[in-house]
Every structure is written in structure tokens, then in C-alpha cells.
Design an enzyme around this catalytic site. Structure first.
Site, PDB file in Angstrom:
ATOM      1  N   TYR A 112       0.783  -1.027   0.129  1.00 54.17           N
ATOM      2  CA  TYR A 112      -0.162   0.163   0.165  1.00 54.17           C
ATOM      3  C   TYR A 112       0.886   1.126   0.039  1.00 54.17           C
ATOM      4  CZ  TYR A 112      -4.161  -2.611   1.456  1.00 54.17           C
ATOM      5  OH  TYR A 112      -5.135  -3.386   1.328  1.00 54.17           O
ATOM      6  N   TYR A 151      -0.770 -10.166   0.715  1.00 54.69           N
ATOM      7  CA  TYR A 151       0.255  -9.657   1.542  1.00 54.69           C
ATOM      8  C   TYR A 151       0.247 -10.117   2.946  1.00 54.69           C
ATOM      9  CZ  TYR A 151      -3.264  -5.993   2.720  1.00 54.69           C
ATOM     10  OH  TYR A 151      -4.307  -5.611   3.294  1.00 54.69           O
ATOM     11  N   ARG A 161      -3.521 -11.781   3.816  1.00 60.63           N
ATOM     12  CA  ARG A 161      -4.581 -11.310   3.520  1.00 60.63           C
ATOM     13  C   ARG A 161      -4.814 -11.898   1.826  1.00 60.63           C
ATOM     14  NH1 ARG A 161      -7.983  -7.588   4.699  1.00 60.63           N
ATOM     15  NH2 ARG A 161      -9.291  -9.209   4.152  1.00 60.63           N
ATOM     16  N   HIS A 164      -7.695  -8.204  -2.597  1.00 62.00           N
ATOM     17  CA  HIS A 164      -8.810  -7.678  -2.289  1.00 62.00           C
ATOM     18  C   HIS A 164      -8.598  -6.242  -2.382  1.00 62.00           C
ATOM     19  CE1 HIS A 164      -6.530  -6.752   1.553  1.00 62.00           C
ATOM     20  NE2 HIS A 164      -7.151  -5.894   1.578  1.00 62.00           N
ATOM     21  N   HIS A 166     -10.732  -2.626  -1.233  1.00 58.60           N
ATOM     22  CA  HIS A 166     -11.617  -2.166  -0.340  1.00 58.60           C
ATOM     23  C   HIS A 166     -12.635  -1.261  -1.045  1.00 58.60           C
ATOM     24  CE1 HIS A 166      -9.230  -3.259   3.230  1.00 58.60           C
ATOM     25  NE2 HIS A 166      -8.154  -2.954   2.480  1.00 58.60           N
TER      26      HIS A 166
END
Lengths: 246, 205
Positions: A112, A151, A161, A164, A166
Site C-alpha cells: 500500500y 500480503y 490477506r 482484495h 476495499h
């Protein structure tokens, strides 16, 4: 927008069995952040059934194209090009027009772009990981992006995770406000993820998994995934007989 | 057999996670150039807005007494006359200079959120009785699985609070103060406690 008067009725009660409970100790952060007392029930007053309207004029041309909205001119991010499309409807199946849909995600390596992010996968200089759009008159939306990578995250000693995206969705009333995540068909990490497993209902989990949609795929360019989102429904105006205050 | 009702189920919530700022307030986290400004940031008030200027400040505090530094808070409130700026507001037209909605990420060091706004007017309950002035709050963060809804009332509205039909139904009166922002001059302080002795009342709306 639909050529109909705005709806002024309360929303259906939220079916909380479809949602994660607050306290889910296998997702450790929830332990100290979960209210422990019962919620106080509050049927919709004006304060809950109203909400702001976000006009299409707040959206810039490339807000729904994460492949270009942060990239340097002539460059593009690394990763699998995908189109995400779907429809925002309410529990009656009615399309939610004018809903603000915001999305954010990791890059193809699972990293991110955030000040507090420390994963060792590299940032992509051409990828910001944020976009938004507003649904059309029938509730449809779409955006282009790079498929995010899975990740690891600090929870258990080896928790990952699934890939995905959000989603934050703003429908017609403050009581419809929802944040959720979209997963990708076929990802084996979905079923071992502590955050996914906060959802107690298996069918509710499946409704967050976007299938590959070959019909919407753009040949020689990008594959498509279809992700429909359901917001709370509201009672029909026909059933209301309140004289005032509603 | 009977006919199926055919209703759909609301999509399940998932936590906003630690990086909700990327999606909702990208400039705040250093992602510049995608949006001109973060939606819902800045003052809710301009020179023409009617009403009494106030500043709402607070923090979201976990069960260990630590302020969350990754929460996102949104507010939604009526204008000075008690009208919401919404198509679903049918009683009258709201102040065109007051949008009524804002969002604020908690400060990355202190966790504090700040809203520059006005004090809302009174809004009727469903039976027509007036509710006391209040601001609607929605809180999301890492570790919060489903967004939390609460209201902030005002400490300088003793009479109106005593008449409020929502506050009146709360059985444990000792908890009511958790819904009341403390006013000192133009500042109203509203700390939200997720757990513990002072756990804030949250609503199933």
C-alpha cells in the site's frame, strides 16, 4: 436520476447475522476496539434516513481509472490489468442511483502507498491505489485497475490477506453507510483469512467474492471481475401513514 | 410452499483496515495529484452559512485507554433550523450554504478529529416531538468490523436533552452522558469510548 420523488421511509432493520460481530478475537485488533454493551435500537428518524448527495461533478475524468490516475505520462503500473464492474442495489433489488463508491487497494506486489505501511514489497511509482466513481441512474459502476497482490500482516505469526479491494459505499441515507472488501474468485487465501472469517455466514462471504466475467473482458487488454453490492432496503412509501415527523 | 419474498441480503461489512485514509482521504496520507482535495475535509461553514459556529473535537479511545490513530470519523447533521440538506428532507429546504456532512481522519500522532461546523437545530422524532440538537457520528477503523453509529448531543441543552425521545428510552441513565459533548465556549469536546466503564452508547440504526 430516476424521475420519481425521493424516498423518505425508514430502512429495513439491519440483519446483523450477515455481518461480523464486533468481538472476533482471532482478528486481534478487534479485541480492544469492540463495544461490549448492547446497541440501543433506533428506528429511522430524519437523522438516519437522510443523507447528502454527491454530484457527478465531484468526479474527475480519471478518478475511476487507477491505471492512469497516478501514473507518470506515458507510463503505467506493473501488474494484471483488470476491469471491475457491477451494480449497487438495495435489498429490494432496486438500483441505487448516485451512490458514491470509493475504492483503495495494494499494488500488484501487495504494498500500500501509506505512511505507516512497512511491507518489504516495493512501491510502484505509477500506482496510487485509490479511485472513486458515482453509480449511474440504474446503480451501475465500473473502474479499471491493477489486480492487487496478497500480503502478510501482523496478526498471527503467518497470516496473509487474500487479494482484495476495499470499498466504501455511500447510498441515499446515513444509515446505509457501508465499508466492505471485494475478493477474487479462486483465491485460496480467502478461506484462511482471519478478517474474512469474522463473517459468520458462509453465503455472506461468497457474496463478497467477485467472479471472473469473461463477457465483460476487453480482448487483448484486460480481464473483468463483476462485483455487485447490496445496501439496506427501505419500506415502500405506500405503507406509510405518518402525519408528520417522518 | 409459498412464494419467495425475493429480498436480497445486505453485503457483509468488512473492517476499513489500517489504510482507509488511502481511499477516503488520500491527500491526508500523502497521495497527492489524484484528487484536488479530500472529500469532506475542511470547514463545513462558509460566510453565508446560518447558525452558531462551533468546533467539535474528540478522539476515539480503545479499551486500554489509547486513542486510535487510524480511525475515520464522519458526521451528518441538520442545519441551524433543523433541516437536513438531503432529497429525503421533505419538511422544508435546508440552508444551501450548509452541506451537513464531513469526514475527518484521526490525527496520526494524537488521534484527534476536528470539525468546524454549526450547532444544528432541533429535528422532529417520528411522532413529531422534537429531538434535542444532535450530530450523527459514524466511526470506522482497523479492528472495527462494522461501522459504529452514535450521536453527539450538547451539554448546554439541558432542557432539550431532557425532552429528547431517544435519550428518554435509554434505561441506564448513567450511560447518557456518553452521548453528550461537553461545551466550553465555542468548542464541544466529544470523546468516543469503544469499551470500558465509559463505553459510548452506540445505536443500531
Amino acid at each position: 436520476m430516476r424521475n420519481a420523488p425521493p424516498e423518505t421511509t425508514p430502512f429495513f432493520p439491519r440483519d446483523r447475522e450477515m455481518h461480523p460481530p464486533a468481538y472476533t478475537p482471532w482478528y486481534k485488533t478487534s479485541v480492544l476496539r469492540s463495544p461490549q454493551r448492547a446497541l440501543i435500537s433506533l428506528e429511522g428518524t430524519k437523522s438516519e434516513i437522510t443523507g447528502p448527495v454527491f454530484g457527478h461533478n465531484i468526479i474527475n475524468e480519471f478518478d475511476n481509472d487507477l491505471i492512469v490516475n497516478y501514473a507518470k505520462p506515458g507510463e503505467s503500473p506493473i501488474g494484471q490489468r483488470i476491469l471491475v464492474h457491477g451494480r449497487v442495489v438495495d435489498e429490494r433489488g432496486v438500483g441505487v442511483a448516485g451512490a458514491l463508491v470509493e475504492f483503495w487497494q495494494a499494488n500488484a506486489g501487495g504494498r500500500y502507498r501509506h505512511k505507516k505501511e512497512t511491507y518489504l514489497a516495493p512501491l510502484d511509482p505509477n500506482f496510487g491505489g485509490v479511485g472513486r466513481t458515482i453509480t449511474d441512474e440504474n446503480g451501475f459502476y465500473w473502474f479499471k485497475t491493477i489486480k492487487p497482490g496478497p500480503y502478510p500482516w501482523p496478526n498471527g505469526v503467518n497470516d496473509w490477506r487474500p487479494a482484495h479491494i476495499h470499498f466504501s459505499i455511500f447510498g441515499h441515507g446515513f444509515a446505509q453507510r457501508l465499508i466492505t472488501q471485494m475478493y477474487f474468485e479462486g483465491d485460496p487465501l480467502i478461506w484462511i483469512c482471519p478478517i474474512v472469517k469474522t463473517i459468520p455466514d458462509e453465503e455472506a462471504i461468497k457474496r463478497l467474492i467477485a467472479p471472473l466475467d469473461m463477457n465483460a473482458t476487453i480482448p487483448h487488454d484486460m480481464r473483468a471481475y463483476k462485483f455487485d453490492i447490496v445496501l439496506r432496503g427501505r419500506r415502500s412509501t405506500l405503507f406509510e401513514n405518518r402525519k408528520e415527523g417522518n | 410452499m409459498v412464494q419467495p419474498l425475493g429480498y436480497l441480503k445486505e453485503s457483509a461489512s468488512q473492517t476499513a483496515g489500517p489504510y482507509v485514509h488511502i481511499g477516503c482521504t488520500p491527500n491526508f496520507t500523502g497521495i497527492h495529484g489524484v484528487y484536488d482535495h479530500d472529500l469532506g475535509s475542511g470547514s463545513l461553514v462558509n460566510e453565508q452559512t446560518r447558525g452558531e459556529r462551533i468546533t467539535i473535537r474528540g478522539r476515539v479511545i480503545d479499551g486500554a485507554g489509547t486513542a486510535l490513530r487510524d480511525a475515520l470519523v464522519e458526521i451528518w447533521q441538520a442545519d441551524a433550523d433543523g433541516f437536513y440538506n438531503s432529497p429525503s428532507e421533505t419538511r422544508g429546504k435546508a440552508d444551501p450554504n450548509f452541506f451537513g456532512w464531513a469526514r475527518c481522519p484521526g490525527d496520526m500522532e494524537t488521534g484527534e478529529f476536528v470539525f468546524e461546523t454549526i450547532k444544528p437545530g432541533r429535528v422532529p422524532f417520528r411522532d413529531g416531538r422534537l429531538m434535542a440538537p444532535h450530530v450523527n457520528f459514524w466511526i470506522v477503523a482497523r479492528g472495527i468490523n462494522l461501522g459504529l453509529n452514535t450521536r453527539m448531543y450538547f451539554s448546554d441543552e439541558t432542557q432539550a436533552n431532557a425532552e429528547d425521545p431517544i435519550l428518554a428510552r435509554i434505561e441506564h441513565k448513567v450511560r447518557v452522558p456518553t452521548l453528550v459533548g461537553k461545551r466550553d465556549g465555542d468548542t464541544v469536546t466529544f470523546d468516543i469510548y469503544l469499551q470500558g466503564e465509559n463505553e459510548t452508547i452506540f445505536f443500531d440504526i
